[in-house]
Enzyme design. Sequence first.
Site, short mmCIF file in Angstrom:
data_model
loop_
_atom_site.label_atom_id
_atom_site.label_comp_id
_atom_site.label_asym_id
_atom_site.label_seq_id
_atom_site.Cartn_x
_atom_site.Cartn_y
_atom_site.Cartn_z
CB ILE A 59 -50.14 -111.83 40.58
CG1 ILE A 59 -50.10 -110.83 39.50
CG2 ILE A 59 -50.48 -113.37 40.17
CD1 ILE A 59 -48.59 -111.06 38.88
CB SER A 60 -55.26 -109.62 38.47
OG SER A 60 -55.67 -108.78 39.70
CD GLN A 61 -58.03 -114.74 33.92
OE1 GLN A 61 -59.00 -114.45 34.48
NE2 GLN A 61 -58.24 -115.45 32.66
#
Length: 210
Positions: A59-61
Site C-alpha cells: 500500500i503506497s505511503q
Amino acid sequence: MTSQRTRERLVSRLRESGIRNKKVLEVMLKTPRHVFVDEALGSRAYDDTALPIGFGQTISQPYIVARMTEILLETGLCDKVLEIGTGSGYQAAVLSQLVGQVYSVERIGALLTRARKRIRALNLYNVRMKTFDGHLGWRENAPYDAIILTAAPEEIPPELLAQLKHGGRLIAPVGVAGQQQLHLIMHTPSGYECSIIEDVSFVPLLPGNR
Ligand code: SAH
C-alpha cells in the site's frame, strides 16, 4: 491505534511534508487506512510509510497518495479518473471522495477481490474495478480526465497516453527500482508535455494479469 488522534497526527505530518490541498487533507483524515491493511499491521496503518499487502506488493505511503491526488485535482478536471494498480484499494478510496468516477485495474485477482470488499464496506459506490493488465488501460471507458499509475513502468505505456482526453493528465512513477521519478504528463493542443515532480519509490508495473 486507529483513533481520530492517530489520524490527526498523520495529517499533521502530511502538512509538514508540504501537502496543502485542504480537500485532500480532509479526505485523508476521514479515510480509515487501517481497513486497507492486514489486522496485524493495524498499529502501523497511520505511519507515513508503505506497508506490505501480500503478493510482494505494498500500500503506497500516505504522503505520495496525497501528493499525487493533490496534483491531479490542481491541474484540471477530474470527472473520470483511471487508476492502474488497485492494490489495497486505498488510493482508489481516497480518489473516489474527490473525483466523479474512478476506474481501477489490478493484475492480481486476489488483491482486487479484497479491495472491492473494502471499498463497498465504506459505501463508496463510484469505483469500478477489474483484473486486467494496466499497460492496456481500460479502453471501454476512455477517454479519461486523468490517469494515475501506482506501479512504475520503465517507460509510459503508449496505450495509456492514447486514453487521455485533451487537457487530460497522466501521473506516474517512471524508472527502475532505486531510480524512479514522478512524471506528470499533460495532453495539450501542442502534444504531450512532461514535467518531473520528485524522486519516488514504487513497485514495478509488471506484464500481464494473473
Ligand atoms: N494504489 C495501491 C498501490 C498498490 S502497489 C494502494 O493504494 O494500495 C501497486 C499495484 O500495482 C500492485 O497491487 C500490483 O499488483 C499492481 N500492478 C503491477 N503491475 C500491474 C499491471 N501491469 N496492471 C495492473 N496492476 C499492476
